[in-house]
Design a protein around this motif. Structure first.
Motif, mmCIF file in Angstrom:
data_model
loop_
_atom_site.group_PDB
_atom_site.id
_atom_site.type_symbol
_atom_site.label_atom_id
_atom_site.label_comp_id
_atom_site.label_asym_id
_atom_site.label_seq_id
_atom_site.Cartn_x
_atom_site.Cartn_y
_atom_site.Cartn_z
ATOM 1 N N PRO A 94 0.835 -1.199 0.000
ATOM 2 C CA PRO A 94 0.000 0.000 0.000
ATOM 3 C C PRO A 94 0.878 1.260 0.000
ATOM 4 N N VAL A 95 0.397 2.260 -0.697
ATOM 5 C CA VAL A 95 1.086 3.538 -0.741
ATOM 6 C C VAL A 95 0.257 4.518 0.072
ATOM 7 N N LEU A 96 0.882 5.161 1.004
ATOM 8 C CA LEU A 96 0.184 6.118 1.850
ATOM 9 C C LEU A 96 0.671 7.529 1.538
ATOM 10 N N TYR A 97 -0.271 8.440 1.500
ATOM 11 C CA TYR A 97 0.068 9.833 1.276
ATOM 12 C C TYR A 97 -0.345 10.629 2.503
ATOM 13 N N ALA A 98 0.414 11.622 2.807
ATOM 14 C CA ALA A 98 0.079 12.488 3.940
ATOM 15 C C ALA A 98 -0.317 13.859 3.403
ATOM 16 N N TYR A 99 -1.490 14.303 3.786
ATOM 17 C CA TYR A 99 -1.979 15.614 3.380
ATOM 18 C C TYR A 99 -2.306 16.416 4.627
ATOM 19 N N SER A 100 -2.069 17.693 4.551
ATOM 20 C CA SER A 100 -2.431 18.558 5.668
ATOM 21 C C SER A 100 -3.941 18.785 5.638
ATOM 22 N N ALA A 101 -4.475 19.270 6.726
ATOM 23 C CA ALA A 101 -5.905 19.568 6.790
ATOM 24 C C ALA A 101 -6.263 20.621 5.742
ATOM 25 N N ASP A 102 -5.394 21.608 5.530
ATOM 26 C CA ASP A 102 -5.645 22.645 4.525
ATOM 27 C C ASP A 102 -5.672 22.044 3.126
#
Length: 104
Positions: free
Chosen positions: A8-16
């Motif tokens: 699995p590839v996970l991406y991290a995004y900010s709330a904005d």
């Protein structure tokens, strides 16, 4: 026998970032709904120059240039210029690249 393992590839995004993405999707859905519904009362159909710019996501200068080149239909009553929301949406429907997302 070869078994392929999918990592699995996970991406991290900010709330904005997520909020901006959701807003972008909502704006696109709203534009699609607007283009699909071309039944307006005469009062709702008449747009000022600023309202037409906002609907199309373009600057006043661009709208004036398009008006002079007869790209967009308009009506003049005395010195006042109006645009038909129905006609602008139909024009945008036939020219998909015409409508842009509103500027924040």
């Amino acid at each position: 026998m070869n078994k392929k393992h999918h990592n699995p590839v996970l991406y991290a995004y900010s709330a904005d970032d997520l909020e901006n993405l959701v807003n972008l999707v909502i704006q696109k859905v709203r534009k699609t709904e607007l283009i699909g519904d071309l039944n307006f009362s005469p009062e709702e159909d008449r747009l000022t120059q600023n309202e037409a710019c906002s609907l199309l996501g373009i600057s006043t200068q661009t709208l004036i240039r398009w008006k002079k080149k007869n790209i967009v239909p308009y009506y003049q009553i005395g010195r006042s210029i109006f645009y038909s929301k129905k006609e602008l949406l139909a024009l945008a429907q036939n020219n998909k690249g015409l409508i842009k997302l509103p500027r924040d």
